[in-house]
Design an enzyme around this catalytic site. Structure first.
Site, mmCIF file in Angstrom:
data_model
loop_
_atom_site.group_PDB
_atom_site.id
_atom_site.type_symbol
_atom_site.label_atom_id
_atom_site.label_comp_id
_atom_site.label_asym_id
_atom_site.label_seq_id
_atom_site.Cartn_x
_atom_site.Cartn_y
_atom_site.Cartn_z
ATOM 1 N N ASN A 17 -6.491 7.603 4.385
ATOM 2 C CA ASN A 17 -6.987 7.352 5.740
ATOM 3 C C ASN A 17 -5.936 7.741 6.775
ATOM 4 O OD1 ASN A 17 -9.164 4.451 5.783
ATOM 5 N ND2 ASN A 17 -8.923 5.948 4.165
ATOM 6 N N TYR B 289 2.226 1.739 -7.402
ATOM 7 C CA TYR B 289 1.147 1.364 -6.473
ATOM 8 C C TYR B 289 -0.219 1.598 -7.111
ATOM 9 C CZ TYR B 289 -2.356 2.097 -2.801
ATOM 10 O OH TYR B 289 -3.515 2.063 -2.060
ATOM 11 N N SER C 129 0.783 -1.239 0.000
ATOM 12 C CA SER C 129 0.000 0.000 0.000
ATOM 13 C C SER C 129 0.817 1.293 0.000
ATOM 14 C CB SER C 129 -0.922 -0.004 1.234
ATOM 15 O OG SER C 129 -0.155 0.154 2.410
ATOM 16 N N THR D 146 -8.568 2.617 -3.884
ATOM 17 C CA THR D 146 -8.041 3.942 -3.522
ATOM 18 C C THR D 146 -8.406 4.999 -4.559
ATOM 19 O OG1 THR D 146 -5.934 5.150 -3.413
ATOM 20 C CG2 THR D 146 -5.888 3.102 -4.582
HETATM 21 P P1 NAD Z 1 -1.401 -1.851 4.994
HETATM 22 O O1 NAD Z 1 -0.164 -1.849 4.152
HETATM 23 O O2 NAD Z 1 -1.367 -1.211 6.336
HETATM 24 O O3 NAD Z 1 -1.866 -3.368 5.240
HETATM 25 C C1 NAD Z 1 -1.877 -4.329 4.230
HETATM 26 C C2 NAD Z 1 -2.102 -5.701 4.874
HETATM 27 O O4 NAD Z 1 -2.128 -6.674 3.809
HETATM 28 C C3 NAD Z 1 -0.981 -6.114 5.828
HETATM 29 O O5 NAD Z 1 -1.538 -6.661 7.006
HETATM 30 C C4 NAD Z 1 -0.205 -7.162 5.053
HETATM 31 O O6 NAD Z 1 0.411 -8.138 5.882
HETATM 32 C C5 NAD Z 1 -1.301 -7.772 4.185
HETATM 33 N N1 NAD Z 1 -0.772 -8.389 2.969
HETATM 34 C C6 NAD Z 1 0.136 -7.855 2.091
HETATM 35 N N2 NAD Z 1 0.391 -8.742 1.117
HETATM 36 C C7 NAD Z 1 -0.385 -9.835 1.362
HETATM 37 C C8 NAD Z 1 -0.577 -11.056 0.680
HETATM 38 N N3 NAD Z 1 0.090 -11.353 -0.444
HETATM 39 N N4 NAD Z 1 -1.455 -11.938 1.193
HETATM 40 C C9 NAD Z 1 -2.133 -11.665 2.342
HETATM 41 N N5 NAD Z 1 -1.981 -10.516 3.026
HETATM 42 C C10 NAD Z 1 -1.115 -9.616 2.535
HETATM 43 O O7 NAD Z 1 -2.520 -1.243 4.086
HETATM 44 P P2 NAD Z 1 -3.773 -0.332 4.489
HETATM 45 O O8 NAD Z 1 -3.344 1.069 4.546
HETATM 46 O O9 NAD Z 1 -4.456 -0.941 5.640
HETATM 47 O O10 NAD Z 1 -4.672 -0.504 3.177
HETATM 48 C C11 NAD Z 1 -5.617 -1.567 3.077
HETATM 49 C C12 NAD Z 1 -6.317 -1.469 1.746
HETATM 50 O O11 NAD Z 1 -6.958 -0.217 1.622
HETATM 51 C C13 NAD Z 1 -5.364 -1.583 0.548
HETATM 52 O O12 NAD Z 1 -5.994 -2.357 -0.438
HETATM 53 C C14 NAD Z 1 -5.179 -0.148 0.096
HETATM 54 O O13 NAD Z 1 -4.909 -0.085 -1.282
HETATM 55 C C15 NAD Z 1 -6.536 0.432 0.431
HETATM 56 N N6 NAD Z 1 -6.564 1.878 0.718
HETATM 57 C C16 NAD Z 1 -5.689 2.420 1.628
HETATM 58 C C17 NAD Z 1 -5.759 3.780 1.924
HETATM 59 C C18 NAD Z 1 -4.853 4.410 2.958
HETATM 60 O O14 NAD Z 1 -4.888 5.637 3.126
HETATM 61 N N7 NAD Z 1 -4.050 3.646 3.688
HETATM 62 C C19 NAD Z 1 -6.725 4.576 1.286
HETATM 63 C C20 NAD Z 1 -7.597 3.988 0.355
HETATM 64 C C21 NAD Z 1 -7.507 2.635 0.100
#
Ligand code: NAD
Ligand code: TYD
Length: 357
Positions: free
Chosen positions: A189, A159, A84, A133
């Site tokens: 977020n 990304y 992410s 996103t």
């Molecule tokens: P993060 O990086 O904090 O967490 C990602 C999680 O996915 C981790 O727990 C990791 O261990 C797990 N993961 C990674 N690769 C994996 C795999 N191959 N198999 C199983 N698990 C796996 O991300 P986040 O910030 O919590 O984002 C979560 C989702 O929300 C993502 O899809 C991201 O694109 C989306 N998103 C994030 C934001 C933001 O501001 N952080 C905003 C909009 C959308």
């Protein structure tokens, strides 16, 4: 009734699992590979709770996903798992393609096989919700209207390109196979349990450690900030009432330049944890910009507001106050994530960023 969540040990996924168990109470099977971003300590309060079944697994492992679906019979899949972080995607895009594209493909295929074997009523009720996103839409010019669901995809980073690809796969699995999917595209977020590689937690943690607060370029890039609990409530609303095949943009109408965010954090820390050396803003340090840095993101959230009655509960002011307070009160969680892997990343990303010309 059970739902299957992927990536539920990450920042948003873990907030969602905690929120879901508290507000809905339905069991969750949580599949997470526990990469550097996954942290089971975040879920410690569920250690003895039979409603949380944690599975250490990779979403690229179709056989594992298939067997979990057959065993637990989820009524919905909520897909958070992803790489992410934009800066990491610039240093090493391969993992982003593997998890975000191939992993989403493998999850879709497992879900399709499982869904096809359901009886007519369960088949009709099943949902595959994909968490995405606003970055898939690219960068807005100043004065352009915020991203609506109809906006053309113009991803600019490895990304966002990998997330755009995953969105297209989800769309195609609905269109071609009829898989009952929904997608949400959310803005940035912030909140509790946010890994300190991202802007807001990094600034809080560096400030408290008396370290530089690295602002990329001129600090005038704009993001549209949403408190993580409001993202969780939006996903709950989409799961409950969202229309199959639809996309919902989620945002808090909180466009802010990065420098304003950093100054706000400094001012809050000055109030809550004053430093004898003077205001934390003295630590602000301009560093070389991110390559291909998107200038502005903003979400038009009118569709989810109108169709699903969703509204964020927090303003930026209340959300950022809660967030700073949370980091001050949870030093143990912070110490735990500041592992070797985290330190390696700090050296890799910031060592070469000389001051901008
Ligand atoms: P993060 O990086 O904090 O967490 C990602 C999680 O996915 C981790 O727990 C990791 O261990 C797990 N993961 C990674 N690769 C994996 C795999 N191959 N198999 C199983 N698990 C796996 O991300 P986040 O910030 O919590 O984002 C979560 C989702 O929300 C993502 O899809 C991201 O694109 C989306 N998103 C994030 C934001 C933001 O501001 N952080 C905003 C909009 C959308
Ligand atoms: P980030 O939290 O990485 O989210 P994203 O790039 O997905 O929007 O960064 C938010 C904004 O903050 C982005 O414009 C980059 C900027 N930024 C800095 O100025 N300094 C930093 O040390 C970091 C991590 C981000």
């Amino acid at each position: 009734m059970t739902i299957l969540v992927t990536g539920g040990a990450g920042f948003i996924g873990a907030n969602f699992v905690l929120d879901w168990i508290e507000n809905v109470g339905e069991p969750v099977v949580n599949v997470d590979a526990l990469t550097y971003a996954g942290n089971l300590r975040t879920l410690m309060s569920l250690d003895c709770d039979p409603r949380h079944i944690f599975v250490h697994g990779d979403i690229c492992d179709g056989a594992l996903l298939g067997s979990l679906m057959v065993r637990h019979k989820p009524r919905a899949v909520v897909h958070f798992a992803a790489e992410s972080h934009v800066d990491r995607s610039i240093h090493g895009p391969a993992e982003f393609i593997r998890t975000n594209v191939t992993g989403t493909f493998s999850l879709l295929e497992s879900a399709r096989a499982y869904w096809q074997g359901l009886d007519a009523i369960s088949k009709e009720k099943f949902r595959f919700h994909h968490v995405s996103t606003d970055e898939v839409y690219g960068s807005l010019l100043s004065g352009e209207p915020p991203f609506a669901e109809t906006r053309v995809y113009e991803p600019n980073s490895p990304y966002s390109a990998s997330k755009a690809a995953s969105d297209h796969l989800v769309r195609a699995w609905h269109h071609t196979y009829g898989l009952p999917t929904t997608i949400s595209n959310c803005s940035n977020n912030y909140g509790p349990y946010h890994f300190p590689e991202k802007l807001i937690p990094l600034m809080i943690i560096n400030a408290l450690a008396g370290k530089p607060l690295p602002v990329y370029g001129d600090g005038q890039q704009i993001r549209d900030w949403l408190y993580v609990a409001d993202h969780c409530s939006a996903i709950r609303a989409v799961l409950a009432e969202g229309k199959v095949g639809e996309v919902y943009n989620v945002g808090g109408w909180n466009e802010k330049p990065n420098l304003d965010i950093v100054n706000t954090i400094c001012a809050l820390l000055d109030e809550l944890r004053p430093d004898a050396a003077g205001s934390y803003s003295r630590l602000i340090t301009y560093v070389q910009d991110r390559p291909g840095h998107d200038r502005r993101y903003a979400i038009d959230a009118r569709k989810i507001e109108r169709e699903l009655g969703w509204r964020p509960a927090e303003t930026f002011e209340t959300g950022i106050h809660k967030t700073v307070r949370w980091y001050l009160d949870n030093q143990e969680w912070v110490d735990n994530v500041q592992s070797g892997a985290y330190r390696d990343w700090m050296a890799k990303n910031y060592a070469d960023r000389t001051a901008p010309p």
